[in-house]
Design a protein around this motif. Structure first.
Motif, PDB file in Angstrom:
ATOM      1  N   ARG A  98     -56.494  44.741 -31.956  1.00 24.45           N
ATOM      2  CA  ARG A  98     -55.712  44.626 -33.189  1.00 24.45           C
ATOM      3  C   ARG A  98     -55.983  43.353 -33.979  1.00 24.45           C
ATOM      4  NH1 ARG A  98     -49.684  45.235 -31.311  1.00 24.45           N
ATOM      5  NH2 ARG A  98     -49.360  44.909 -33.563  1.00 24.45           N
ATOM      6  N   THR A  99     -56.841  42.487 -33.480  1.00 27.00           N
ATOM      7  CA  THR A  99     -57.092  41.219 -34.156  1.00 27.00           C
ATOM      8  C   THR A  99     -58.593  40.989 -34.299  1.00 27.00           C
ATOM      9  OG1 THR A  99     -57.119  39.935 -32.088  1.00 27.00           O
ATOM     10  CG2 THR A  99     -54.984  40.198 -33.189  1.00 27.00           C
ATOM     11  N   SER A 100     -58.942  40.131 -35.248  1.00 26.55           N
ATOM     12  CA  SER A 100     -60.353  39.779 -35.426  1.00 26.55           C
ATOM     13  C   SER A 100     -60.450  38.412 -36.077  1.00 26.55           C
ATOM     14  CB  SER A 100     -61.071  40.824 -36.288  1.00 26.55           C
ATOM     15  OG  SER A 100     -60.451  40.935 -37.557  1.00 26.55           O
ATOM     16  N   PRO A 101     -61.518  37.680 -35.812  1.00 24.35           N
ATOM     17  CA  PRO A 101     -61.699  36.358 -36.402  1.00 24.35           C
ATOM     18  C   PRO A 101     -62.066  36.449 -37.877  1.00 24.35           C
ATOM     19  CG  PRO A 101     -63.592  36.919 -35.050  1.00 24.35           C
ATOM     20  CD  PRO A 101     -62.580  38.008 -34.841  1.00 24.35           C
ATOM     21  N   THR A 102     -61.770  35.401 -38.607  1.00 26.43           N
ATOM     22  CA  THR A 102     -62.134  35.321 -40.018  1.00 26.43           C
ATOM     23  C   THR A 102     -63.627  35.007 -40.148  1.00 26.43           C
ATOM     24  OG1 THR A 102     -61.786  32.933 -40.221  1.00 26.43           O
ATOM     25  CG2 THR A 102     -59.846  34.370 -40.499  1.00 26.43           C
ATOM     26  N   PRO A 103     -64.193  35.179 -41.339  1.00 24.38           N
ATOM     27  CA  PRO A 103     -65.604  34.809 -41.527  1.00 24.38           C
ATOM     28  C   PRO A 103     -65.891  33.348 -41.178  1.00 24.38           C
ATOM     29  CG  PRO A 103     -64.881  36.201 -43.336  1.00 24.38           C
ATOM     30  CD  PRO A 103     -63.654  35.894 -42.522  1.00 24.38           C
ATOM     31  N   ALA A 104     -64.971  32.442 -41.510  1.00 22.78           N
ATOM     32  CA  ALA A 104     -65.192  31.032 -41.181  1.00 22.78           C
ATOM     33  C   ALA A 104     -65.223  30.821 -39.681  1.00 22.78           C
ATOM     34  CB  ALA A 104     -64.110  30.160 -41.822  1.00 22.78           C
ATOM     35  N   THR A 105     -64.388  31.522 -38.959  1.00 20.93           N
ATOM     36  CA  THR A 105     -64.388  31.409 -37.501  1.00 20.93           C
ATOM     37  C   THR A 105     -65.662  31.988 -36.907  1.00 20.93           C
ATOM     38  OG1 THR A 105     -61.975  31.445 -37.389  1.00 20.93           O
ATOM     39  CG2 THR A 105     -63.163  32.071 -35.391  1.00 20.93           C
ATOM     40  N   ALA A 107     -68.550  31.998 -38.275  1.00 21.94           N
ATOM     41  CA  ALA A 107     -69.602  30.994 -38.501  1.00 21.94           C
ATOM     42  C   ALA A 107     -69.467  29.833 -37.526  1.00 21.94           C
ATOM     43  CB  ALA A 107     -69.532  30.489 -39.940  1.00 21.94           C
ATOM     44  N   TYR A 108     -68.245  29.405 -37.243  1.00 14.53           N
ATOM     45  CA  TYR A 108     -67.969  28.321 -36.292  1.00 14.53           C
ATOM     46  C   TYR A 108     -68.477  28.716 -34.900  1.00 14.53           C
ATOM     47  CZ  TYR A 108     -64.913  24.474 -34.528  1.00 14.53           C
ATOM     48  OH  TYR A 108     -64.399  23.320 -33.964  1.00 14.53           O
ATOM     49  N   VAL A 109     -68.126  29.924 -34.480  1.00 12.35           N
ATOM     50  CA  VAL A 109     -68.540  30.409 -33.165  1.00 12.35           C
ATOM     51  C   VAL A 109     -70.062  30.496 -33.081  1.00 12.35           C
ATOM     52  CG1 VAL A 109     -68.549  32.475 -31.692  1.00 12.35           C
ATOM     53  CG2 VAL A 109     -66.388  31.607 -32.643  1.00 12.35           C
ATOM     54  N   GLU A 110     -70.679  30.972 -34.140  1.00 15.76           N
ATOM     55  CA  GLU A 110     -72.143  31.064 -34.142  1.00 15.76           C
ATOM     56  C   GLU A 110     -72.784  29.687 -34.011  1.00 15.76           C
ATOM     57  OE1 GLU A 110     -73.049  33.198 -37.711  1.00 15.76           O
ATOM     58  OE2 GLU A 110     -72.692  35.169 -36.792  1.00 15.76           O
ATOM     59  N   ARG A 201     -66.264  20.210 -40.318  1.00 19.00           N
ATOM     60  CA  ARG A 201     -66.437  21.070 -41.498  1.00 19.00           C
ATOM     61  C   ARG A 201     -66.088  22.518 -41.164  1.00 19.00           C
ATOM     62  NH1 ARG A 201     -71.009  17.718 -42.548  1.00 19.00           N
ATOM     63  NH2 ARG A 201     -72.471  19.247 -41.685  1.00 19.00           N
ATOM     64  N   HIS A 202     -66.519  22.977 -39.998  1.00 16.66           N
ATOM     65  CA  HIS A 202     -66.170  24.336 -39.596  1.00 16.66           C
ATOM     66  C   HIS A 202     -64.658  24.476 -39.403  1.00 16.66           C
ATOM     67  CE1 HIS A 202     -69.975  26.421 -39.223  1.00 16.66           C
ATOM     68  NE2 HIS A 202     -70.507  25.390 -38.605  1.00 16.66           N
ATOM     69  N   ASN A 203     -64.054  23.494 -38.786  1.00 13.46           N
ATOM     70  CA  ASN A 203     -62.614  23.546 -38.561  1.00 13.46           C
ATOM     71  C   ASN A 203     -61.855  23.596 -39.889  1.00 13.46           C
ATOM     72  OD1 ASN A 203     -60.409  23.501 -36.702  1.00 13.46           O
ATOM     73  ND2 ASN A 203     -60.057  21.354 -37.197  1.00 13.46           N
ATOM     74  N   THR A 204     -62.290  22.800 -40.849  1.00  9.81           N
ATOM     75  CA  THR A 204     -61.659  22.784 -42.163  1.00  9.81           C
ATOM     76  C   THR A 204     -61.828  24.126 -42.863  1.00  9.81           C
ATOM     77  OG1 THR A 204     -62.019  20.400 -42.363  1.00  9.81           O
ATOM     78  CG2 THR A 204     -61.621  21.607 -44.401  1.00  9.81           C
ATOM     79  N   ALA A 205     -63.005  24.739 -42.714  1.00 12.24           N
ATOM     80  CA  ALA A 205     -63.238  26.047 -43.321  1.00 12.24           C
ATOM     81  C   ALA A 205     -62.322  27.115 -42.724  1.00 12.24           C
ATOM     82  CB  ALA A 205     -64.699  26.452 -43.149  1.00 12.24           C
ATOM     83  N   VAL A 206     -62.050  27.026 -41.421  1.00 11.46           N
ATOM     84  CA  VAL A 206     -61.112  27.961 -40.790  1.00 11.46           C
ATOM     85  C   VAL A 206     -59.729  27.811 -41.404  1.00 11.46           C
ATOM     86  CG1 VAL A 206     -59.938  28.562 -38.633  1.00 11.46           C
ATOM     87  CG2 VAL A 206     -62.404  28.119 -38.633  1.00 11.46           C
ATOM     88  N   PHE A 207     -59.268  26.584 -41.570  1.00 13.03           N
ATOM     89  CA  PHE A 207     -57.958  26.360 -42.193  1.00 13.03           C
ATOM     90  C   PHE A 207     -57.939  26.888 -43.622  1.00 13.03           C
ATOM     91  CE2 PHE A 207     -57.321  22.497 -39.237  1.00 13.03           C
ATOM     92  CZ  PHE A 207     -56.632  23.268 -38.317  1.00 13.03           C
ATOM     93  N   ALA A 208     -59.040  26.719 -44.338  1.00 17.15           N
ATOM     94  CA  ALA A 208     -59.103  27.229 -45.713  1.00 17.15           C
ATOM     95  C   ALA A 208     -58.993  28.755 -45.726  1.00 17.15           C
ATOM     96  CB  ALA A 208     -60.399  26.775 -46.378  1.00 17.15           C
ATOM     97  N   ASP A 209     -59.641  29.431 -44.783  1.00 15.29           N
ATOM     98  CA  ASP A 209     -59.506  30.887 -44.673  1.00 15.29           C
ATOM     99  C   ASP A 209     -58.052  31.286 -44.417  1.00 15.29           C
ATOM    100  OD1 ASP A 209     -62.023  31.856 -45.171  1.00 15.29           O
ATOM    101  OD2 ASP A 209     -62.465  32.443 -43.102  1.00 15.29           O
TER     102      ASP A 209
END
Length: 233
Positions: A98-105, A107-110, A201-209
């Motif tokens: 029922r859940t999925s990561p955001t695009p920013a997440t 990218a972070y994981v990758e 930067r990745h962490n900030t992008a997750v918060f922005a999402d």
């Protein structure tokens, strides 16, 4: 002053101060701590954390015996079981469907998967950015979340509980001492410093999402009740 005379942990902290502030000042973080989100808005953060820590802790498993990164891989820090328990409480046993990561997440994981296993110093950069933050501002966030969103008995906030680390300050001091003792040449030190900024930067992008969960500000003329209007206490 020569950089060799400055403890490496101090270099890391100074180099990342601006990026740290940028992450903490995101609208989502302010709304989360203030209790301005609904429970779904908090739950979405748990979903993102689960994906990030699954990647980071998988990399740590590969590096347990690495002479550089291995000393940082500590069972007391492992967050994945707590995050999955939080999701089971917040979403249900079928949270994975029922859940999925955001695009920013994603990218972070990758990024974690791309650099961490083959670059111990870059793994340490991501490890430092996540876990030192968890043991610092993260503890405050956990208390605020539990209070503001009615999550008692650690249910839904187990991520923020470090039962095996009763003295976070002492643990962080020892962690920084390990950073200072790293046998890094300047190229490896630079790679680690640069990767910390990438992690922020990745962490900030997750918060922005996640800012989509932040309620819109009310119109100025609706911010306060008009005279003669009765309000609830």
């Amino acid at each position: 002053m020569s950089t060799t005379s400055v403890p490496f942990s101090a270099r890391l902290r100074a180099a990342s101060a601006g990026a740290h502030e940028a992450a903490e000042s995101q609208r989502y973080v302010s709304a989360l701590v203030a209790g301005d989100l609904d429970l779904a808005g908090y739950t979405d953060l748990v979903v993102q954390h689960r994906a990030i820590y699954a990647a980071l802790e998988s990399a740590g498993d590969h590096l347990r015996d690495d002479p550089l990164a291995g000393p940082f891989v500590d069972e007391a820090l492992i967050r994945l079981p707590a995050l999955e328990a939080d999701l089971a409480h917040l979403v249900g046993a079928d949270w994975a469907e029922r859940t999925s990561p955001t695009p920013a997440t994603v990218a972070y994981v990758e990024r974690i998967r791309e650099v961490c296993v083959d670059s111990p110093e870059r793994f340490i950069a991501h490890h430092y950015t996540r876990y030192l933050g968890d043991l610092s501002g993260g503890l405050h966030i956990g208390r605020s979340v539990a209070r503001n969103y009615g999550l008692a008995d650690d249910s839904g906030v187990a991520f923020y509980q470090f039962d095996q680390i009763p003295r976070p300050k002492a643990y962080k001091d020892a962690y920084r001492a390990r950073l200072d003792a790293l046998p890094l040449d300047e190229a490896a030190a630079t790679a680690l410093l640069e990767e910390v900024l990438v992690a922020y930067r990745h962490n900030t992008a997750v918060f922005a999402d996640l800012a989509r969960h932040v309620p819109a500000d009310p119109p100025a003329d609706a911010a306060a009740p008009s005279r003669g209007t009765e309000t609830a206490a």
